[in-house]
Motif scaffolding. Structure first.
Motif, short mmCIF file in Angstrom:
data_model
loop_
_atom_site.label_atom_id
_atom_site.label_comp_id
_atom_site.label_asym_id
_atom_site.label_seq_id
_atom_site.Cartn_x
_atom_site.Cartn_y
_atom_site.Cartn_z
N ARG A 112 71.80 60.21 21.81
CA ARG A 112 73.21 60.14 21.45
C ARG A 112 74.11 60.03 22.68
O ARG A 112 75.28 59.66 22.57
N LEU A 113 73.56 60.32 23.87
CA LEU A 113 74.34 60.21 25.10
C LEU A 113 74.22 58.84 25.75
O LEU A 113 74.96 58.54 26.69
N LEU A 114 73.29 58.01 25.28
CA LEU A 114 73.13 56.68 25.85
C LEU A 114 74.32 55.80 25.49
O LEU A 114 74.81 55.84 24.35
N GLU A 115 74.78 55.04 26.43
CA GLU A 115 75.95 54.19 26.22
C GLU A 115 75.72 53.24 25.05
O GLU A 115 74.71 52.55 24.98
N GLY A 116 76.68 53.22 24.13
CA GLY A 116 76.60 52.34 22.98
C GLY A 116 76.06 52.98 21.72
O GLY A 116 76.20 52.41 20.64
N THR A 117 75.46 54.16 21.83
CA THR A 117 74.91 54.81 20.63
C THR A 117 76.01 55.31 19.72
O THR A 117 75.99 55.08 18.50
N LEU A 118 76.98 56.02 20.28
CA LEU A 118 78.11 56.53 19.51
C LEU A 118 79.37 55.78 19.90
O LEU A 118 79.44 55.15 20.96
N THR A 119 80.38 55.84 19.05
CA THR A 119 81.64 55.18 19.34
C THR A 119 82.32 55.83 20.54
O THR A 119 82.13 57.02 20.81
N ALA A 120 83.09 55.04 21.25
CA ALA A 120 83.77 55.53 22.45
C ALA A 120 84.64 56.73 22.11
O ALA A 120 85.37 56.74 21.11
N GLY A 121 84.58 57.76 22.93
CA GLY A 121 85.39 58.95 22.73
C GLY A 121 84.72 60.04 21.92
O GLY A 121 85.20 61.18 21.91
N SER A 122 83.60 59.72 21.24
CA SER A 122 82.95 60.72 20.40
C SER A 122 82.38 61.88 21.20
O SER A 122 82.23 62.99 20.68
N LEU A 123 82.06 61.65 22.47
CA LEU A 123 81.45 62.68 23.30
C LEU A 123 82.46 63.43 24.16
O LEU A 123 82.07 64.37 24.88
N ASP A 124 83.72 63.02 24.11
CA ASP A 124 84.71 63.61 25.01
C ASP A 124 84.99 65.07 24.71
O ASP A 124 85.20 65.88 25.62
N HIS A 125 85.04 65.40 23.44
CA HIS A 125 85.41 66.77 23.05
C HIS A 125 84.33 67.33 22.14
O HIS A 125 84.37 67.19 20.91
N ALA A 161 69.82 67.15 28.74
CA ALA A 161 69.98 65.92 27.96
C ALA A 161 70.75 64.87 28.77
O ALA A 161 70.40 63.69 28.76
N ARG A 162 71.80 65.31 29.46
CA ARG A 162 72.55 64.37 30.29
C ARG A 162 71.69 63.82 31.43
O ARG A 162 71.77 62.64 31.78
N ARG A 163 70.86 64.67 31.99
CA ARG A 163 69.94 64.22 33.05
C ARG A 163 68.95 63.21 32.51
O ARG A 163 68.68 62.18 33.14
N PHE A 164 68.37 63.49 31.35
CA PHE A 164 67.41 62.56 30.75
C PHE A 164 68.04 61.19 30.53
O PHE A 164 67.44 60.15 30.81
N ALA A 165 69.26 61.19 29.97
CA ALA A 165 69.93 59.94 29.62
C ALA A 165 70.42 59.18 30.84
O ALA A 165 70.49 57.95 30.81
N GLY A 166 70.74 59.89 31.90
CA GLY A 166 71.34 59.24 33.05
C GLY A 166 70.41 58.92 34.20
O GLY A 166 70.65 57.97 34.96
N ASP A 167 69.33 59.68 34.34
CA ASP A 167 68.48 59.55 35.52
C ASP A 167 67.16 58.82 35.27
O ASP A 167 66.44 58.53 36.23
N TYR A 168 66.84 58.51 34.01
CA TYR A 168 65.52 57.95 33.73
C TYR A 168 65.60 56.71 32.85
O TYR A 168 66.58 56.51 32.10
N ASP A 169 64.57 55.88 32.95
CA ASP A 169 64.41 54.70 32.10
C ASP A 169 63.43 54.97 30.96
O ASP A 169 63.45 54.27 29.96
N ARG A 170 62.57 55.97 31.15
CA ARG A 170 61.55 56.26 30.14
C ARG A 170 61.28 57.76 30.09
O ARG A 170 61.16 58.42 31.12
N LEU A 171 61.18 58.28 28.87
CA LEU A 171 60.75 59.65 28.64
C LEU A 171 59.45 59.60 27.86
O LEU A 171 59.31 58.84 26.89
N VAL A 172 58.47 60.41 28.28
CA VAL A 172 57.19 60.49 27.59
C VAL A 172 57.01 61.92 27.10
O VAL A 172 56.85 62.85 27.90
N PHE A 173 57.05 62.10 25.78
CA PHE A 173 56.89 63.43 25.19
C PHE A 173 55.43 63.63 24.78
O PHE A 173 54.87 62.81 24.05
#
Length: 356
Positions: free
Chosen positions: A284-297, A228-240
């Motif tokens: 949910r890992l894309l920047e701006g989707t969740l409030t800051a800090g929600s993914l830290d723990h 999931a982190r790879r999908f959100a960080g390394d790509y601009d488009r996912l095709v399912f």
């Protein structure tokens, strides 16, 4: 829209309006009302925007064949500002167009008129993260997107979710599936309609776009948080590409760079449910989707499982919240949480100790 109209549309609050498939409109409206109540902090601004924009927005045109929640329309959306002035919105989400109009109305009609006279056009939004879904059952995604974090990310223009009904790619008397060569039970999705859709998607995409085609399949590698982190960080488009029945013609892998992922060692009827799970885990890992800090723990962030959580009341049916959480000693609380995370990981997922 009257019942029995045979169309599907989406209201401004992402309410699914579907009149030919037995959907209870009242129930959907009630669900949307509940969602809005939980988001009352945003309601005032949203109503203000819609009140200003409503004077300029043409009625929604319902798509008669596409039975899914549609965020982008096939034809460019042109919205009149009076006289010969228009805002050209292309295939942007409807919510984006509404916000653009509301913003212009607040800034003043004169400024819009001046820009129009100079031949200026509304600048396109920065490239959004795009998710395309090839499926025989786009209806399944409507409530998932409409009532989830993914829907909020769509409204915030963080992600654009597009559905491609495989049946729409058929020509003449074609079928979406056929019997497998060599015999055997079940049906296999044909390669030709899938190839038409994929070719169209890739032809319209920017040349420098980073994209990944994904097939949910029990034959794939186990999907994890690191994917999931790879999908959100390394790509601009996912095709399912959602298979069904006995799967997809395997020539798909020879013609396109495709990766297969599995949710576990079990078999589902189709790829739609796994696709939803992977979409949710990624968006949910894309920047701006969740409030800051929600993914830290949370689980898997540090290689292990998350610590247990509690809330009011402090005692329920004789079971008490650990006293350290009520102490106000933040250092002691942090130490307890680290210890509980390690204990839970060792007990439930020893394979995760020392890494995901």
């Amino acid at each position: 829209m009257a019942a029995g109209g045979g169309g599907t549309g989406v209201g401004f609050q992402r309410a699914l309006i579907q009149c030919d498939r037995g959907v209870d409109l009242a129930r959907f409206e009630f669900q949307i009302a509940e969602v809005d109540d939980r988001r009352r902090v945003l309601r005032v601004n949203r109503e203000y925007e819609f009140e200003n924009a409503a004077r300029f927005v043409a009625p929604i045109q319902f798509h008669e064949r596409h039975a899914a929640l549609i965020h982008d329309f096939g034809a460019p959306l042109r919205i009149g500002l009076g006289g010969e002035q228009f805002i050209e919105c292309g295939q942007r989400p409807l919510g984006a167009a509404v916000r653009e109009i509301a913003k212009r109305s607040v800034e003043g009609r004169s400024r819009s008129r001046e820009k129009s006279e100079q031949g200026a056009k509304v600048e396109h939004l920065a490239r959004m993260f795009t998710i395309d879904v090839l499926t025989l059952f786009p209806e399944m995604f409507a409530p998932f997107v409409g009532l989830s974090i993914v829907g909020r990310a769509v409204e915030a223009q963080i992600v654009d979710v597009r559905y491609h009904h495989i049946l729409d790619a058929l020509t003449g008397n074609e079928r979406a599936d056929d019997e497998p060569f060599g015999g055997g039970p079940g049906m296999v999705l044909r390669i030709e309609p899938l190839a038409r859709i994929l070719d169209s998607i890739f032809a319209e995409a920017p040349a420098d776009e980073r994209r990944l085609a994904i097939v949910p399949s029990p034959s794939g590698v186990p999907f994890t948080q690191s994917h999931a982190r790879r999908f959100a960080g390394d790509y601009d488009r996912l095709v399912f590409i959602c298979g069904h029945y006995e799967g997809i013609d395997d020539r798909l892998h020879a013609l396109y760079p495709v990766e297969e992922f599995s949710l576990g060692d079990f078999v589902l009827t189709g790829g739609e449910l796994p696709a939803m799970a992977m979409i949710d885990a990624t968006v949910r890992l894309l920047e701006g989707t969740l409030t800051a800090g929600s993914l830290d723990h949370e689980s898997f962030n540090g290689g292990g499982l998350d610590y247990p959580s509690y809330t009011r009341p402090a005692v329920f049916r004789g079971v008490s919240v650990p006293q350290v959480l009520l102490s106000g000693n933040h250092a002691a609380i942090a130490a307890w949480r680290r210890a509980e995370s390690r204990r839970r990981t060792a007990a439930r997922r020893p394979d995760l100790e020392g890494g995901e």
